[in-house]
Structure formats: C-alpha cells, structure tokens
Design a protein around this motif. Structure first.
Motif, PDB file in Angstrom:
ATOM      1  N   THR B  46       0.835  -1.255  -0.065  1.00 21.65           N
ATOM      2  CA  THR B  46      -0.056   0.004  -0.039  1.00 21.65           C
ATOM      3  C   THR B  46       0.812   1.111  -0.038  1.00 21.65           C
ATOM      4  O   THR B  46       0.413   2.240  -0.756  1.00 21.65           O
ATOM      5  N   LEU B  47       1.971   1.278   0.928  1.00 24.06           N
ATOM      6  CA  LEU B  47       2.807   2.211   0.689  1.00 24.06           C
ATOM      7  C   LEU B  47       3.580   2.493  -0.351  1.00 24.06           C
ATOM      8  O   LEU B  47       3.793   3.765  -1.035  1.00 24.06           O
ATOM      9  N   GLU B  48       3.958   1.780  -1.269  1.00 24.60           N
ATOM     10  CA  GLU B  48       4.487   1.711  -2.232  1.00 24.60           C
ATOM     11  C   GLU B  48       3.670   2.371  -3.357  1.00 24.60           C
ATOM     12  O   GLU B  48       4.150   3.279  -4.126  1.00 24.60           O
ATOM     13  N   TRP B  49       2.208   1.853  -3.278  1.00 23.53           N
ATOM     14  CA  TRP B  49       1.229   2.600  -4.229  1.00 23.53           C
ATOM     15  C   TRP B  49       1.349   4.001  -3.855  1.00 23.53           C
ATOM     16  O   TRP B  49       1.047   4.841  -4.879  1.00 23.53           O
ATOM     17  N   ALA B  50       1.032   4.299  -2.562  1.00 21.73           N
ATOM     18  CA  ALA B  50       0.957   5.689  -2.244  1.00 21.73           C
ATOM     19  C   ALA B  50       2.090   6.585  -2.778  1.00 21.73           C
ATOM     20  O   ALA B  50       1.714   7.665  -3.218  1.00 21.73           O
ATOM     21  N   THR B  51       3.345   5.853  -2.589  1.00 22.44           N
ATOM     22  CA  THR B  51       4.541   6.986  -2.927  1.00 22.44           C
ATOM     23  C   THR B  51       4.319   7.156  -4.522  1.00 22.44           C
ATOM     24  O   THR B  51       4.725   8.203  -4.834  1.00 22.44           O
ATOM     25  N   LEU B  52       3.968   5.997  -5.335  1.00 27.12           N
ATOM     26  CA  LEU B  52       3.898   6.324  -6.648  1.00 27.12           C
ATOM     27  C   LEU B  52       3.013   7.252  -6.966  1.00 27.12           C
ATOM     28  O   LEU B  52       3.164   8.309  -7.818  1.00 27.12           O
ATOM     29  N   ARG B  53       1.821   7.216  -6.436  1.00 25.53           N
ATOM     30  CA  ARG B  53       0.744   8.131  -6.627  1.00 25.53           C
ATOM     31  C   ARG B  53       1.180   9.783  -6.560  1.00 25.53           C
ATOM     32  O   ARG B  53       1.003  10.676  -7.329  1.00 25.53           O
ATOM     33  N   ILE B  54       2.074   9.733  -5.437  1.00 25.99           N
ATOM     34  CA  ILE B  54       2.640  11.104  -5.059  1.00 25.99           C
ATOM     35  C   ILE B  54       3.539  11.574  -5.881  1.00 25.99           C
ATOM     36  O   ILE B  54       3.648  12.736  -6.319  1.00 25.99           O
ATOM     37  N   GLN B  55       4.438  10.737  -6.497  1.00 26.01           N
ATOM     38  CA  GLN B  55       5.495  11.019  -7.479  1.00 26.01           C
ATOM     39  C   GLN B  55       4.833  11.456  -8.704  1.00 26.01           C
ATOM     40  O   GLN B  55       5.364  12.432  -9.376  1.00 26.01           O
ATOM     41  N   ARG B  56       3.947  10.845  -9.235  1.00 22.92           N
ATOM     42  CA  ARG B  56       3.260  11.096 -10.295  1.00 22.92           C
ATOM     43  C   ARG B  56       2.474  12.631 -10.295  1.00 22.92           C
ATOM     44  O   ARG B  56       2.536  13.404 -11.110  1.00 22.92           O
ATOM     45  N   GLY B  57       2.002  12.599  -8.949  1.00 21.33           N
ATOM     46  CA  GLY B  57       1.224  13.990  -8.925  1.00 21.33           C
ATOM     47  C   GLY B  57       2.323  15.190  -8.957  1.00 21.33           C
ATOM     48  O   GLY B  57       1.887  16.340  -9.048  1.00 21.33           O
ATOM     49  N   GLN B  58       3.405  14.826  -8.421  1.00 22.68           N
ATOM     50  CA  GLN B  58       4.488  15.721  -8.327  1.00 22.68           C
ATOM     51  C   GLN B  58       5.297  16.148  -9.703  1.00 22.68           C
ATOM     52  O   GLN B  58       6.118  16.963  -9.635  1.00 22.68           O
ATOM     53  N   LYS B  59       5.016  15.354 -10.645  1.00 23.52           N
ATOM     54  CA  LYS B  59       5.868  15.412 -11.798  1.00 23.52           C
ATOM     55  C   LYS B  59       5.836  16.893 -12.305  1.00 23.52           C
ATOM     56  O   LYS B  59       6.610  17.342 -13.019  1.00 23.52           O
ATOM     57  N   GLU B  60       4.734  17.648 -12.235  1.00 23.38           N
ATOM     58  CA  GLU B  60       4.680  19.079 -12.725  1.00 23.38           C
ATOM     59  C   GLU B  60       5.606  20.093 -11.949  1.00 23.38           C
ATOM     60  O   GLU B  60       6.342  21.087 -12.530  1.00 23.38           O
ATOM     61  N   GLN B  61       6.112  19.493 -10.819  1.00 20.26           N
ATOM     62  CA  GLN B  61       7.138  20.372  -9.936  1.00 20.26           C
ATOM     63  C   GLN B  61       8.433  19.691 -10.270  1.00 20.26           C
ATOM     64  O   GLN B  61       8.535  18.629 -10.555  1.00 20.26           O
TER      65      GLN B  61
END
Lengths: 194, 448
Positions: B46-61
């Motif tokens: 679950t934590l790995e999934w959460a991390t990936l989602r966040i990294q995707r969300g941060q790709k603009e920055q």
C-alpha cells in the motif's frame, strides 16, 4: 490532507513574505519550524540568547557578528518576518529571473550578498571598513593565536591592497572590486534540499 | 436495556478470548501465527502505491535530488582549508602564499548561517523526515492534496489505526503489564533457587513478548551468538523507552534506572521481587561513586543477569549515535555492544521528550503502523591496556554506529541542555590561523 496549507496560514503575511524573499511554501514552513524550534519559550520572537544556544554557532569565531546582523540597531528581538528576510540573502541567485527595470533588487542579488558580508565588517555602519574595524574582525577570527603586531601588519597589508582612494578605509565599492572574481553565488548561498 | 448490556458483555468476552487465544498465548510461547507478516506485506504494498501516486502528482514540479533524509540544506563537505582555499583562489592577486583576504570571512559567515537554519545537534533531537510518505501526516511537511483516491486510502488508514489497532494494542499492553506485575509478585514469593530464576526469566520474557505484540513490533535479531552473558554489561544506542521491550524480547537483562512513582513505581517494585534490578533513588544518582559501586557489585556476581545501559544518556532520533558517557565504561571490562535501528517507514519510534510526554508518546506508538527494527549483537569488547574510558567508549560507539548504519557524532547528547565550551571556539581559531602563512615568517619584508 497534509499539514502544509494549515501551517502556512499560521504564518502572518506569508504571501507578502514569500514574494519579497522568494522562498517557496515548503521552505517557508521549514524556516517557520526552525524559528519555533529556536524560540524555546514560545514568545513569538527570538533574542540573542536563542541564537547563542546553537552550539556550532557559539563556536564560530564571528558568531556574535552573525547574530548581530539579525537585530536592527536598538532592537533586542527578531520576529519571523525579519528572520526570514535576513536568511533570504542566502538564497541562491535566481538565474532565470527577468530583469524588470522598475522592480527592486532582489534580496539575494550578488550585490546584496556582498553588502551583508560588508556589514559584518562595518559594525558602525558608516559605509567604510576602518582599520580598527578590520582589526576587530581579525582578532575575532584569530583570537589568542597571534600577537598584536601580527594583526596590525595583516590589517595594514589588506587596506593597502584594497584601498584605492587612499583614505585609509575600505568603502563598499572598493570591497566589491577586490572580490569581483569570487563566486559569490556559490560561497554565500545555501541550497535547500527539499 | 438489560439485554443490551448482556450482549455487550458477551461481545467483550468473545473479543477478549480471541485476543488471548490468537495473540497472547502464541506470544508467550514465542510462536508466530503469521498475522504480522501478512500485515507488514500488505502495508508495504500500500505504501509503495501511495508513494508512486504522489510522485506522479509531483511530476509538474521540478524534482529535487533525493538526499538522505537527514538534512534539509546542502552542506559543503570540504574542510576549512579547502573552502577558504577556494575562496582565495578567486582573489585578483591570487596569493599563493595563503594570506588573509577579506573573503575568508565568507566561509565563517556561510557556516554560521547554515547552522542557524539547521545544526547537527538540534537536528538529532527532531524526528527523522521521510523522503516518501507513509500515510501518517505526522511524518512529512511537504505533502499536499494529490488525489481523491489517496485521501480515501489515508482516511481508511486513520480508521484502521485508531479504531481497530489502537484498542487491540491497548488491551495487549494492559494484559502484558498486569501479567508482569502479578507474575513477578508470585515468583517473588518462592525461595531463591534455580527454579525461581528460570520462572522469573519466563515471566519477564512472556510479558515483553506480549508488549511487543502490543506495538506490532517485528524485530530481527542478528548474530545471536554474541548475546550478552551473565555478569556482563550490555550497551546500546537509545531512541525510546521501547528499546527495553525490543531487547528484552530476546534475553533477560537487569534494568538500570531511576526510581519512579505511580504505575512505573509499581512495576519497578514488583520486578525487583523476582530478580535483582538496579534502581536508584534520585539522590543516589548524583553520587557517581555510589552508582559505580552498585553496578560493580552487580556484575561481580556472576549469577545475576547482565545489566542494560544506554550510555548516550538521552533519546536520540535514531539517525546517529551521540557521545557515550564514560561512566559505564569505567565499571567493568567486558562490554556487549548492541545496535538498534528502527525502520522509519512504519512508524517513528523516537521519543522527543521535549515535545511529548510518555503517555502521548505511547499513544503515538500505538497508532503507528508498526515498529520494525533490526538488532545486531556485536562481539564483546574489552578495554585495552593503555586505553582510557573515553577512548574505549568512543571505540564501542563507532562499532555500534557502523553496524547500525548510523552517523557517528562526537557531540554530547547533553549539549542540548548546556553551553558550549570556549575551547571549541579556540580550536576553530587555531585551525584558521594555520592558514595564514605570513604569521609563520616574522621576518618577511613587505614590498609594494
């Protein structure tokens, strides 16, 4: 979700502050946390003793002067606003910033960084580093390791090299000129990792 | 009305028997039913999934380089000589002789400002920040709203942690501690014999095992052959009071500490009934010789359990090991070092005693995901001839830091409370003066 926006709101005038200093929201939060950590008694402002409690700063030979740079003459406390504005001097230079003719010079420009360093020497703020002031800095940095004569000869030599208009003091322009090749951006900037 | 109470009572009994049957009893026998393993595996996914989602969300920055989670600003690793040397090279006169230039002050200025933003000592007393997020808002400042799905998962996490795990853990903790008090009191009634010692060890270990389950602790012990023996001193790095539970799960130790009042006092008094621990009154603590004598007497008796000491003297945040106080290293000769490293991914075990009291700390522990840690038993070390206590302490400290992957610092943990000595400033001045060559040639003639 996450404590970012709520923490940002706790800081008064944070938008204005971010614009003046150029710090990002994440950096503002870190600096605010740091400010609160230093303000052990939770008074909302810092006094010289709070800075003095930082061990590595206490052993820095010019630590007192650096602390003094945060306090305006006559004032004995530093609020978060001033704290951040002083630290803003050490933000890396924005290379991509467009040069608007009417906007004020950013706090972290090369010139302002030099001015910060100049003021560490020029404690009476008369715009010149006198021989006396130079001696005081040398004494702070060298302590008991040197004799009076050695200090004086170093001071004499330094002034002779940098003082172009022969008034036995170093003005800001002369200071700037003697250090024009130094990579100020690298040597007087602090980069946040995240 | 009556019916409702009866139903509640029955449910409570069922709950209690499930807990006892599935968790307490296997724990006491050291048997694992595998629940914790499955739990940890699901958690990791679950934590790995959460991390990936966040990294995707941060790709603009723009992504910042992901450094070790220990610092928030980039620090130049160069020594004073290197840094000032670089500054001087860009001086127009290019003084090869290495004389004073006004830009020398820049080095001290930058170092000073760096320390104002972040210093090595204070940093060790705040919790380690994670580069990725483990769905606990307490561990990271940087994360904002990313997506609905993530928020839902986070909300689910909160529910699971507070409404399911927390009551379970509190039940286990209560059972564990009551068992300790009752068990040790009963064993204390027996006359001294081998049987008594064996029973005492049994009671202690089973209690700590139950407590460990109460924290969802997964502990991996390495190099068990080096486990501390009777009559020895066990030395470990200190992160939280839970260290005791972690270590005592795999062996019996005599605890050392101050006498407390209240619940702690009750526990302390009953523990002493079944086997000797070393509890000091507050007034005794001030007398170093009295303390040393009591400890020496304890380890001289080879039938007594090894004593457990935390020489840092205070809780550090598990990213580094601070200076070991030399007292423990003056008493006896054989030291058994142990390194404890917590995995911060699942819960931050550090006790920031300035920020939280013991009760809020324990609540935070019980609402974390889990405590996962590694314990390394290091080979016993003895003081060499010609080595004094301080050098010995530093040697042990380095060994522990090296094994646990922690930073070996020479700062004193007590520094968070005291002032810095003048001698440290003089050292800086000495180092700097060695960089001004003209000081060493007094006969130099200045020519312009």
């Amino acid at each position: 979700m996450g404590s970012t926006s709520s923490t940002l709101l706790k800081i008064p005038n944070v938008e204005v502050l971010m614009q003046e200093t150029g710090f990002s929201p994440a950096h503002m939060i870190r600096l605010h946390d740091r400010f609160k950590a230093l303000d052990k008694e939770g008074r909302g402002h810092l006094c010289p003793q709070d800075f003095g409690a930082i061990k590595e700063l206490a052993m820095n030979p010019i630590g007192d002067r650096i602390i003094g740079a945060f306090f305006c003459p006559g004032k004995e406390t530093v609020d978060f606003h001033t704290f951040v504005k002083i630290l803003a001097h050490f933000r890396p230079v924005d290379k991509n910033r467009p040069k608007e003719p009417n906007s004020p010079e950013p706090i972290n420009s090369r010139s302002n960084k030099l001015r910060f360093a100049f003021q560490l020497y020029d404690q009476d703020k008369d715009g010149k580093i006198s021989r006396d002031e130079l001696l005081k800095v040398l004494q702070a940095m060298l302590g008991m390791q040197v004799t009076e004569e050695q200090l004086e000869s170093i001071a004499d030599r330094t002034i002779q090299e940098a003082d172009l208009d022969r008034d036995d003091a170093i003005s800001f322009e002369e200071f700037r000129k003697s250090l024009e090749k130094v990579n100020i951006d690298h040597k007087m900037s602090i980069r946040f990792l995240r | 009305m009556e019916g409702a109470w009866e139903i509640a009572f029955v449910l409570f009994q069922v709950w209690l028997s499930i807990v006892v049957g599935l968790i307490v009893l296997p724990a006491m026998f050291g048997v694992s039913l595998g629940f914790t393993d499955i739990y940890i595996r699901v958690l990791v996914k679950t934590l790995e999934w959460a991390t990936l989602r966040i990294q995707r969300g941060q790709k603009e920055q723009p992504t910042l380089p992901s450094q070790s989670a220990n610092g928030i600003i980039e620090k130049d690793d160069g020594s004073m000589e290197e840094e000032i040397g670089e500054l001087r090279r860009s001086h127009p006169k290019n003084l090869v002789g290495g004389d004073f230039t006004m830009c020398d002050a820049f080095y001290f200025c930058k170092k000073g400002i760096e320390n104002i933003v972040e210093d090595q000592v204070t940093q060790r007393f705040t919790s380690e920040e994670l580069a990725s997020w483990n769905l606990l808002t307490r561990t990271n400042n940087n994360f904002r709203y990313i997506s609905v799905r993530l928020t839902i998962i986070w909300g689910l996490g909160v529910f699971i942690r507070y409404c399911i795990l927390l009551p379970l853990r509190i039940t286990l903790a209560v059972i564990g501690l009551s068992w300790l008090v009752i068990g040790t009191t009963i064993v204390g009634l027996l006359p001294s014999s081998n049987a008594k010692n064996w029973l005492s060890d049994l009671v202690h270990i089973t209690c700590y095992r139950i407590c460990a389950r109460g924290l969802s602790a997964t502990i991996r012990y390495h190099n068990k052959e080096n486990r501390p023996k009777k009559g020895g001193i066990c030395v470990a790095n200190h992160t939280s009071p839970i260290d005791i539970v972690i270590l005592a799960n795999d062996g019996c130790y005599a605890m050392v500490g101050q006498v407390h009042g209240g619940l702690m006092g009750v526990i302390q008094r009953s523990m002493v009934l079944s086997c000797p621990h070393v509890w000091f009154e507050r007034s005794e603590m001030k007398d170093r010789h009295a303390v040393a004598k009591r400890l020496k007497d304890h380890i001289a008796d080879k039938t007594k359990l090894p004593i457990l000491i935390f020489p840092e003297g205070t809780c550090i945040n598990n990213t580094s090991v601070m200076m070991f106080k030399k007292g423990s290293f003056e008493i006896g000769r054989t030291i058994y070092p142990v390194a404890i490293k917590y995995d911060p991914q699942f819960g931050d075990a550090f006790w920031n005693s300035a920020k939280y009291n013991i009760v809020s700390y324990l609540l935070r522990m019980m609402t974390s995901w889990a405590i996962v840690c590694n314990v390394w038993y290091l080979p016993p070390m003895t003081r060499q001839d010609g080595e004094d206590a301080v050098q010995f302490a530093n040697r042990v400290k380095s060994a522990i830091a090296h094994q646990g992957g922690l930073v070996d610092l020479s700062w004193d943990g007590g520094l968070k409370r005291e002032k810095v000595k003048e001698s440290l400033k003089e050292e800086q001045q000495k180092m700097y003066s060695s960089m001004i060559k003209c000081l060493f040639s007094p006969n130099r003639i200045v020519n312009y």
